[in-house]
Write an enzyme that holds these catalytic residues in place. Structure first.
Site, PDB file in Angstrom:
ATOM      1  N   HIS A   1      -5.218  -3.033  -3.121  1.00  0.00           N
ATOM      2  CA  HIS A   1      -4.783  -2.138  -4.199  1.00  0.00           C
ATOM      3  C   HIS A   1      -4.611  -2.855  -5.537  1.00  0.00           C
ATOM      4  O   HIS A   1      -4.147  -2.256  -6.500  1.00  0.00           O
ATOM      5  CB  HIS A   1      -3.480  -1.440  -3.805  1.00  0.00           C
ATOM      6  CG  HIS A   1      -3.612  -0.663  -2.538  1.00  0.00           C
ATOM      7  ND1 HIS A   1      -4.127   0.607  -2.487  1.00  0.00           N
ATOM      8  CD2 HIS A   1      -3.362  -1.017  -1.252  1.00  0.00           C
ATOM      9  CE1 HIS A   1      -4.153   1.021  -1.229  1.00  0.00           C
ATOM     10  NE2 HIS A   1      -3.697   0.049  -0.459  1.00  0.00           N
TER      11      HIS A   1
ATOM     12  N   SER B   1       0.800  -1.225   0.000  1.00  0.00           N
ATOM     13  CA  SER B   1       0.000   0.000   0.000  1.00  0.00           C
ATOM     14  C   SER B   1       0.831   1.273   0.000  1.00  0.00           C
ATOM     15  O   SER B   1       0.381   2.298  -0.486  1.00  0.00           O
ATOM     16  CB  SER B   1      -0.963  -0.002   1.181  1.00  0.00           C
ATOM     17  OG  SER B   1      -0.266  -0.143   2.396  1.00  0.00           O
TER      18      SER B   1
ATOM     19  N   LYS C   1     -11.607   1.431  -2.365  1.00  0.00           N
ATOM     20  CA  LYS C   1     -10.498   1.930  -3.179  1.00  0.00           C
ATOM     21  C   LYS C   1     -10.924   1.954  -4.649  1.00  0.00           C
ATOM     22  O   LYS C   1     -11.738   2.783  -5.005  1.00  0.00           O
ATOM     23  CB  LYS C   1      -9.251   1.123  -2.861  1.00  0.00           C
ATOM     24  CG  LYS C   1      -8.788   1.559  -1.456  1.00  0.00           C
ATOM     25  CD  LYS C   1      -7.780   0.740  -0.778  1.00  0.00           C
ATOM     26  CE  LYS C   1      -7.517   1.377   0.601  1.00  0.00           C
ATOM     27  NZ  LYS C   1      -7.045   0.444   1.606  1.00  0.00           N
TER      28      LYS C   1
HETATM   29  C1  LIG Z   1      -7.014   0.276   2.946  1.00  0.00           C
HETATM   30  C2  LIG Z   1      -6.409  -1.023   3.264  1.00  0.00           C
HETATM   31  C3  LIG Z   1      -7.011  -1.898   4.161  1.00  0.00           C
HETATM   32  C4  LIG Z   1      -8.198  -1.509   4.997  1.00  0.00           C
HETATM   33  O1  LIG Z   1      -9.352  -1.402   4.243  1.00  0.00           O
HETATM   34  P1  LIG Z   1     -10.532  -0.472   4.775  1.00  0.00           P
HETATM   35  O2  LIG Z   1     -11.724  -0.939   4.038  1.00  0.00           O
HETATM   36  O3  LIG Z   1     -10.132   0.923   4.467  1.00  0.00           O
HETATM   37  O4  LIG Z   1     -10.634  -0.725   6.255  1.00  0.00           O
HETATM   38  C5  LIG Z   1      -6.449  -3.137   4.332  1.00  0.00           C
HETATM   39  N1  LIG Z   1      -5.330  -3.503   3.666  1.00  0.00           N
HETATM   40  C6  LIG Z   1      -4.704  -2.669   2.815  1.00  0.00           C
HETATM   41  C7  LIG Z   1      -3.477  -3.132   2.106  1.00  0.00           C
HETATM   42  C8  LIG Z   1      -5.222  -1.411   2.595  1.00  0.00           C
HETATM   43  O5  LIG Z   1      -4.594  -0.563   1.785  1.00  0.00           O
END
Ligand SMILES: *Cc1c(COP(=O)(O)O)cnc(C)c1O
Length: 390
Positions: A208, A180, A240
């Site tokens: 991602h 991330s 995302k």
């Molecule tokens: C954003 C993210 C999460 C958490 O997801 P949310 O739905 O925002 O709680 C988990 N793992 C990674 C790699 C992320 O980038």
């Protein structure tokens, strides 16, 4: 200790954090998530969002949310296992199972909770689990909560992982699919083989990767031409690339049933609003069908990397929409981010503990909603950065 001391302690800790350039502040956005917006009252061009495909503000997704609310109301009213699980949630789970090619999918309210749920359901006291050193905080927190022994291996280093595993066989190996804060990919072909040989679960957090990589945005596994086997569990987020909110876990029938029985972050929380599930079904369809969004991203990524290389900027080795510039200290990362902000460009400074000390960075994220002109404006602003004297 009296109340005065408690507050004074906090005040001292906050001041120390500020002195170390690690203090965090929120900006108040007053426009939807889109590149051209407005923040703290001024117009800005933003490169901070994870809305990689530009779907968070898509009219069809908005309309689906509105229709969903008219049909289902706003709140789901209860947890999935009580009576919060609607036909809207169920239809989204089925659509995601078809999309991922996995036997079954379970929705979670957030990705953070999904990771806690999977790890605590599949491991426990007395087990060992291995994680990449740069995994997302939610995977690491899930390991703490599981009471299993957490061992971390150097980033993407499968040789080292193999050696560690020989001494201490794991129940589960967890990795980000796309890291991330770095934008690089986990070595999934090797990790799948290692997990298979060790008889361990492989948990891939593809927050991602989904929407961005692979045919139709099917994620990191598809990018490598792999398909999940029965002991591969994949977590995806909906907030995302899909532009909505929530998360899902895809896996074997037995895995999903086990999560329903045991994952406390699934059982003891309110189901996401059904209207959100309706909106996500629409954004999933757009993400899958509109390849031009992924093509536009690739064009912008190439343009940014080419320009940044010419400027000799400290680029990371990433071909995903996450394009960090590794500046080093927290102070320098803040200085870069603040200078960009003076010309109306928003980029987040990412500092420890989110990333290891000495690797503070600007986390630039690109979206299909950006134009080539936007990327050029960013490059021009980066070229003009004047660093404060030491
Ligand atoms: C954003 C993210 C999460 C958490 O997801 P949310 O739905 O925002 O709680 C988990 N793992 C990674 C790699 C992320 O980038």
């Amino acid at each position: 200790m009296n109340d005065q001391t408690l507050i004074a302690d906090l005040r001292a800790q906050l001041a120390a954090q500020q002195a170390a350039h690690l203090y965090r502040r929120r900006r108040i956005q007053d426009a939807p998530a889109q590149p051209h917006g407005s923040s703290d009252g001024r117009s800005v061009l933003s490169f901070c969002s994870n809305d990689y495909l530009g779907l968070a503000n898509h009219p069809d997704v908005i309309a689906a949310l509105q229709h969903g609310a008219a049909r289902w109301g706003v709140g789901s009213g209860a947890a999935h296992l009580v009576n919060g699980h609607t036909a809207a949630h169920h239809a989204l789970e089925e659509a995601l199972a078809e999309f991922t090619g996995q036997p079954r999918v379970l929705l979670f309210s957030t990705g953070y909770m999904a990771n806690l749920g999977v790890i605590t359901a599949l491991t426990g006291r007395g087990d060992t689990l291995f994680q990449d050193r740069l995994n997302h905080a939610s995977l690491l927190d899930g390991a703490q909560l599981s009471r299993a022994t957490l061992r971390r291996y150097p980033h993407c280093n499968t040789n080292e992982l193999n050696q560690l595993i020989a001494k201490d066989p794991p129940q589960l190996i967890a990795t980000d699919g796309v890291f991330s804060m770095d934008g690089d990919l986990a070595p999934l072909p090797a990790l799948m083989q290692i997990a298979r040989d060790a008889g361990a679960w492989l948990l891939i957090d593809d927050a991602h990767g989904f929407g961005v990589l692979g045919r139709g945005g099917r994620g990191s596994l598809h990018h490598f031409g792999l398909s999940a086997d029965e002991t591969t569990v994949v977590m995806g987020t909906l907030g995302k690339a899909f532009g909505t909110f929530g998360a899902f876990v895809a896996g074997a029938e037995e895995v999903i049933e086990t999560l329903i029985q045991r994952a406390r972050s699934y059982i003891f929380t309110t189901a996401m609003p059904p209207a959100l599930a309706e909106a996500t079904r629409v954004s999933l369809r757009l993400a899958e069908r509109e390849d031009w969004r992924r093509e536009q991203l690739q064009t912008l990524i190439a343009r940014f990397r080419h320009g940044a290389a010419q400027l000799d900027l400290p680029l990371a080795n990433s071909f995903t929409p996450i394009q960090p510039l590794l500046v080093g200290t927290a102070e320098l990362a803040l200085a870069w981010s603040q200078q960009l902000e003076t010309v109306g460009i928003l980029v987040s400074a990412i500092r420890p503990p989110t990333v290891p000390a000495g690797t503070a960075r600007l986390r630039i994220t690109l979206s299909a909603a950006h134009s080539e002109t936007d990327v050029d404006r960013l490059l021009t602003a980066l070229a003009a950065i004047q660093l404060p004297p030491d």
